[in-house]
Motif scaffolding. Structure first.
Motif, PDB file in Angstrom:
ATOM      1  N   SER A 298      -6.968 -13.048  -9.688  1.00 26.55           N
ATOM      2  CA  SER A 298      -7.912 -11.926  -9.654  1.00 26.55           C
ATOM      3  C   SER A 298      -7.935 -11.243  -8.288  1.00 26.55           C
ATOM      4  N   ALA A 299      -7.471 -11.911  -7.258  1.00 21.13           N
ATOM      5  CA  ALA A 299      -7.423 -11.299  -5.928  1.00 21.13           C
ATOM      6  C   ALA A 299      -6.422 -10.145  -5.888  1.00 21.13           C
ATOM      7  N   VAL A 300      -5.409 -10.195  -6.732  1.00 25.70           N
ATOM      8  CA  VAL A 300      -4.414  -9.128  -6.772  1.00 25.70           C
ATOM      9  C   VAL A 300      -5.078  -7.814  -7.182  1.00 25.70           C
ATOM     10  N   GLN A 301      -5.963  -7.877  -8.166  1.00 26.69           N
ATOM     11  CA  GLN A 301      -6.676  -6.676  -8.606  1.00 26.69           C
ATOM     12  C   GLN A 301      -7.480  -6.085  -7.451  1.00 26.69           C
ATOM     13  N   ARG A 302      -8.183  -6.911  -6.718  1.00 30.04           N
ATOM     14  CA  ARG A 302      -8.991  -6.424  -5.584  1.00 30.04           C
ATOM     15  C   ARG A 302      -8.089  -5.839  -4.495  1.00 30.04           C
ATOM     16  N   LEU A 303      -6.948  -6.466  -4.262  1.00 36.51           N
ATOM     17  CA  LEU A 303      -6.008  -5.969  -3.267  1.00 36.51           C
ATOM     18  C   LEU A 303      -5.440  -4.620  -3.703  1.00 36.51           C
ATOM     19  N   TYR A 304      -5.002  -4.515  -4.958  1.00 33.76           N
ATOM     20  CA  TYR A 304      -4.468  -3.251  -5.464  1.00 33.76           C
ATOM     21  C   TYR A 304      -5.525  -2.154  -5.426  1.00 33.76           C
ATOM     22  N   GLU A 305      -6.776  -2.532  -5.638  1.00 35.84           N
ATOM     23  CA  GLU A 305      -7.873  -1.560  -5.563  1.00 35.84           C
ATOM     24  C   GLU A 305      -7.938  -0.944  -4.166  1.00 35.84           C
ATOM     25  N   LYS A 306      -7.774  -1.773  -3.140  1.00 42.24           N
ATOM     26  CA  LYS A 306      -7.757  -1.272  -1.757  1.00 42.24           C
ATOM     27  C   LYS A 306      -6.584  -0.328  -1.534  1.00 42.24           C
ATOM     28  N   TYR A 307      -5.482  -0.565  -2.254  1.00 44.31           N
ATOM     29  CA  TYR A 307      -4.279   0.238  -2.100  1.00 44.31           C
ATOM     30  C   TYR A 307      -4.310   1.504  -2.947  1.00 44.31           C
ATOM     31  N   GLY A 308      -5.354   1.664  -3.748  1.00 43.32           N
ATOM     32  CA  GLY A 308      -5.466   2.852  -4.579  1.00 43.32           C
ATOM     33  C   GLY A 308      -4.643   2.821  -5.844  1.00 43.32           C
ATOM     34  N   ILE A 309      -4.210   1.631  -6.261  1.00 38.69           N
ATOM     35  CA  ILE A 309      -3.409   1.539  -7.479  1.00 38.69           C
ATOM     36  C   ILE A 309      -3.977   0.516  -8.452  1.00 38.69           C
ATOM     37  N   ALA A 310      -5.266   0.258  -8.352  1.00 37.43           N
ATOM     38  CA  ALA A 310      -5.891  -0.698  -9.261  1.00 37.43           C
ATOM     39  C   ALA A 310      -6.014  -0.080 -10.642  1.00 37.43           C
ATOM     40  N   GLY A 311      -5.901  -0.907 -11.623  1.00 35.88           N
ATOM     41  CA  GLY A 311      -6.052  -0.450 -12.997  1.00 35.88           C
ATOM     42  C   GLY A 311      -7.311  -1.013 -13.612  1.00 35.88           C
TER      43      GLY A 311
ATOM     44  N   LYS B 244       0.840  -1.205   0.000  1.00 37.72           N
ATOM     45  CA  LYS B 244       0.000   0.000   0.000  1.00 37.72           C
ATOM     46  C   LYS B 244       0.872   1.251   0.000  1.00 37.72           C
ATOM     47  N   LYS B 245       1.815   1.328   0.900  1.00 40.06           N
ATOM     48  CA  LYS B 245       2.712   2.484   0.956  1.00 40.06           C
ATOM     49  C   LYS B 245       3.635   2.508  -0.252  1.00 40.06           C
ATOM     50  N   ALA B 246       4.115   1.353  -0.647  1.00 42.67           N
ATOM     51  CA  ALA B 246       5.032   1.277  -1.778  1.00 42.67           C
ATOM     52  C   ALA B 246       4.332   1.659  -3.080  1.00 42.67           C
ATOM     53  N   GLY B 247       3.066   1.334  -3.199  1.00 44.99           N
ATOM     54  CA  GLY B 247       2.308   1.661  -4.404  1.00 44.99           C
ATOM     55  C   GLY B 247       2.253   3.153  -4.649  1.00 44.99           C
ATOM     56  N   GLU B 248       2.030   3.902  -3.605  1.00 44.94           N
ATOM     57  CA  GLU B 248       2.003   5.363  -3.735  1.00 44.94           C
ATOM     58  C   GLU B 248       3.376   5.895  -4.137  1.00 44.94           C
ATOM     59  N   ALA B 249       4.429   5.346  -3.542  1.00 49.61           N
ATOM     60  CA  ALA B 249       5.793   5.761  -3.893  1.00 49.61           C
ATOM     61  C   ALA B 249       6.102   5.394  -5.343  1.00 49.61           C
TER      62      ALA B 249
END
Length: 128
Positions: A100-113, A75-80
């Motif tokens: 497909s769980a990766v997409q849902r996880l990245y969505e929570k982190y604000g970096i989903a595509g 989550k923090k690394a995604g923003e960086a």
């Protein structure tokens, strides 16, 4: 503060990436060793993450491709990662995942595509 340190491919890299390269480990290793891709260690502020990336020219501009990621603190690394990509002139970030769980996880982190494609492989069991 998160430090982003470029690293050569080491014997411990597959373990550091926690299997995220899957069957493509040797291909990704060769890409890093040839300079076509880059391995980074993102560390600090609760982040201990290894990332392999490469840049590609796309129709819409320069795209940062995240090949594989392993570790903790996404989550923090995604923003960086987004900030560094913008600073380096990238117009987008692309990542692939078989899970497909990766997409849902990245969505929570604000970096989903947005899903662009699904890729399928038919194994033929032979070789040349």
């Amino acid at each position: 503060m998160i430090k982003i340190i470029k690293s050569p491919w080491l014997e411990s890299t597959p373990k550091d990436l926690r299997g995220s390269c899957g069957a493509d480990t040797e291909i990704i290793k060769a890409s890093v060793e040839s300079g076509a891709a880059h391995l980074y260690h993102m560390i600090g502020g609760g982040v201990d993450l290894w990332v392999v990336t490469r840049g590609e020219e796309a129709a819409h501009g320069l795209e940062l491709v995240v090949c594989c990621v392993g570790g903790s603190g996404m989550k923090k690394a995604g923003e960086a990662l987004k900030s560094v990509a913008i600073q380096n002139g990238f117009n987008s970030i692309r990542y692939h995942s078989k899970n497909s769980a990766v997409q849902r996880l990245y969505e929570k982190y604000g970096i989903a595509g947005v899903e662009l494609e699904r890729v399928y492989r038919v194994e033929l069991g032979g070789g040349a």
